[in-house]
Design a protein around this motif. Sequence first.
Motif, PDB file in Angstrom:
ATOM      1  N   THR A  78      22.467  62.748  42.159  1.00  0.00           N
ATOM      2  CA  THR A  78      23.338  63.151  43.595  1.00  0.00           C
ATOM      3  C   THR A  78      24.709  62.836  43.067  1.00  0.00           C
ATOM      4  O   THR A  78      25.199  61.858  42.632  1.00  0.00           O
ATOM      5  N   LYS A  79      25.665  63.845  43.275  1.00  0.00           N
ATOM      6  CA  LYS A  79      27.158  63.621  43.070  1.00  0.00           C
ATOM      7  C   LYS A  79      27.681  62.607  43.698  1.00  0.00           C
ATOM      8  O   LYS A  79      27.712  62.639  44.886  1.00  0.00           O
ATOM      9  N   LEU A  80      28.539  61.874  43.118  1.00  0.00           N
ATOM     10  CA  LEU A  80      29.096  60.643  43.744  1.00  0.00           C
ATOM     11  C   LEU A  80      30.552  60.878  43.825  1.00  0.00           C
ATOM     12  O   LEU A  80      31.327  61.439  43.313  1.00  0.00           O
ATOM     13  N   ASN A  81      31.146  60.305  45.166  1.00  0.00           N
ATOM     14  CA  ASN A  81      32.476  60.496  45.662  1.00  0.00           C
ATOM     15  C   ASN A  81      33.349  59.417  44.754  1.00  0.00           C
ATOM     16  O   ASN A  81      33.258  58.442  45.069  1.00  0.00           O
ATOM     17  N   ILE A  82      33.819  59.685  43.535  1.00  0.00           N
ATOM     18  CA  ILE A  82      34.602  58.793  42.663  1.00  0.00           C
ATOM     19  C   ILE A  82      35.714  58.083  43.411  1.00  0.00           C
ATOM     20  O   ILE A  82      35.958  57.156  43.242  1.00  0.00           O
ATOM     21  N   GLU A  83      36.539  59.032  44.022  1.00  0.00           N
ATOM     22  CA  GLU A  83      37.580  58.576  44.834  1.00  0.00           C
ATOM     23  C   GLU A  83      37.454  57.508  45.915  1.00  0.00           C
ATOM     24  O   GLU A  83      37.933  56.352  45.788  1.00  0.00           O
ATOM     25  N   LYS A  84      36.401  57.485  46.571  1.00  0.00           N
ATOM     26  CA  LYS A  84      35.823  56.402  47.376  1.00  0.00           C
ATOM     27  C   LYS A  84      35.434  55.254  46.714  1.00  0.00           C
ATOM     28  O   LYS A  84      35.761  54.166  47.086  1.00  0.00           O
ATOM     29  N   MET A  85      34.899  55.431  45.579  1.00  0.00           N
ATOM     30  CA  MET A  85      34.376  54.242  44.812  1.00  0.00           C
ATOM     31  C   MET A  85      35.309  53.555  44.255  1.00  0.00           C
ATOM     32  O   MET A  85      35.661  52.374  44.100  1.00  0.00           O
ATOM     33  N   LYS A  86      36.494  54.432  43.731  1.00  0.00           N
ATOM     34  CA  LYS A  86      37.833  53.718  43.420  1.00  0.00           C
ATOM     35  C   LYS A  86      38.626  52.985  44.416  1.00  0.00           C
ATOM     36  O   LYS A  86      39.088  52.031  44.066  1.00  0.00           O
ATOM     37  N   GLN A  87      38.573  53.483  45.744  1.00  0.00           N
ATOM     38  CA  GLN A  87      39.143  52.714  46.690  1.00  0.00           C
ATOM     39  C   GLN A  87      38.218  51.280  47.038  1.00  0.00           C
ATOM     40  O   GLN A  87      38.789  50.197  47.084  1.00  0.00           O
ATOM     41  N   ALA A  88      37.047  51.336  46.873  1.00  0.00           N
ATOM     42  CA  ALA A  88      36.105  50.479  47.253  1.00  0.00           C
ATOM     43  C   ALA A  88      36.302  49.343  46.112  1.00  0.00           C
ATOM     44  O   ALA A  88      36.112  47.999  46.526  1.00  0.00           O
ATOM     45  N   ILE A  89      36.157  49.639  44.943  1.00  0.00           N
ATOM     46  CA  ILE A  89      36.043  48.511  43.962  1.00  0.00           C
ATOM     47  C   ILE A  89      37.022  47.683  43.907  1.00  0.00           C
ATOM     48  O   ILE A  89      37.085  46.387  43.633  1.00  0.00           O
ATOM     49  N   LYS A  90      38.374  47.981  44.606  1.00  0.00           N
ATOM     50  CA  LYS A  90      39.479  47.168  44.536  1.00  0.00           C
ATOM     51  C   LYS A  90      39.405  45.946  45.243  1.00  0.00           C
ATOM     52  O   LYS A  90      39.915  44.902  45.352  1.00  0.00           O
ATOM     53  N   TYR A  91      38.394  46.012  46.530  1.00  0.00           N
ATOM     54  CA  TYR A  91      38.264  45.108  47.451  1.00  0.00           C
ATOM     55  C   TYR A  91      37.537  43.911  46.667  1.00  0.00           C
ATOM     56  O   TYR A  91      37.552  42.805  47.249  1.00  0.00           O
ATOM     57  N   PHE A  92      36.898  43.962  45.482  1.00  0.00           N
ATOM     58  CA  PHE A  92      36.257  43.141  44.753  1.00  0.00           C
ATOM     59  C   PHE A  92      37.083  42.157  44.196  1.00  0.00           C
ATOM     60  O   PHE A  92      37.093  40.972  43.761  1.00  0.00           O
ATOM     61  N   GLU A  93      38.136  42.716  43.774  1.00  0.00           N
ATOM     62  CA  GLU A  93      39.517  41.906  43.056  1.00  0.00           C
ATOM     63  C   GLU A  93      39.791  40.660  43.953  1.00  0.00           C
ATOM     64  O   GLU A  93      40.112  40.605  45.187  1.00  0.00           O
ATOM     65  N   GLY A  94      40.154  39.376  43.078  1.00  0.00           N
ATOM     66  CA  GLY A  94      40.437  38.180  43.759  1.00  0.00           C
ATOM     67  C   GLY A  94      39.451  37.250  43.796  1.00  0.00           C
ATOM     68  O   GLY A  94      38.348  37.566  43.384  1.00  0.00           O
TER      69      GLY A  94
END
Length: 191
Positions: A78-94
Amino acid sequence: MLFGQVANFKTNSNIPIEKFAIAINSNLKKSILIKSAQEVDERFHSRLTCKKKTYRYVINNSKYGTAIYRNLETHIPTKLNIEKMKQAIKYFEGEHDFKAFKASGTSSKSSIRTIYKAEIIEKEKERIWIELTGNGFLYNMVRIIAGTLVEVGLGKIEPEEIIKIIESKDRKNAGKTLQPQGLYLVNVEYE
């Protein structure tokens, strides 16, 4: 791809250090290759003294996947929404308590870890790399984070919900644990 696995052991061997890799390789399966060897302080421990690790999770996001790499990546048709994944992954930093992203039965006393860098990298032929660099990782943590990011990519979780999932410290709020095919330890840093 370059991968940075490090191991250490004590030996009384008389083999010169510059010949060690060749000597060990002659006794290993062809699926394992020692690239170099060096002497280290007796207190050095390849797992306990590392400062940073980088893991990569590889997703094949094509319609049919591939037979050749089926054991080396996870196929999600299933095609993934890469842009939303890029937004989400930043919340893991820190620095966070990653209790919601650890497998049951994990023996770690603390689930607090620091993620220095988290990114989604789009590669050729519909491959997605999820890369995380941190000071340490809990058992299955990378695979659970990857599973949560896939849920974001599928539209089941909004990117900003990652904050609430982390704060909940509840495993049932995160995505499923993705299969081990696709998980790589890419680099280990000691300084």
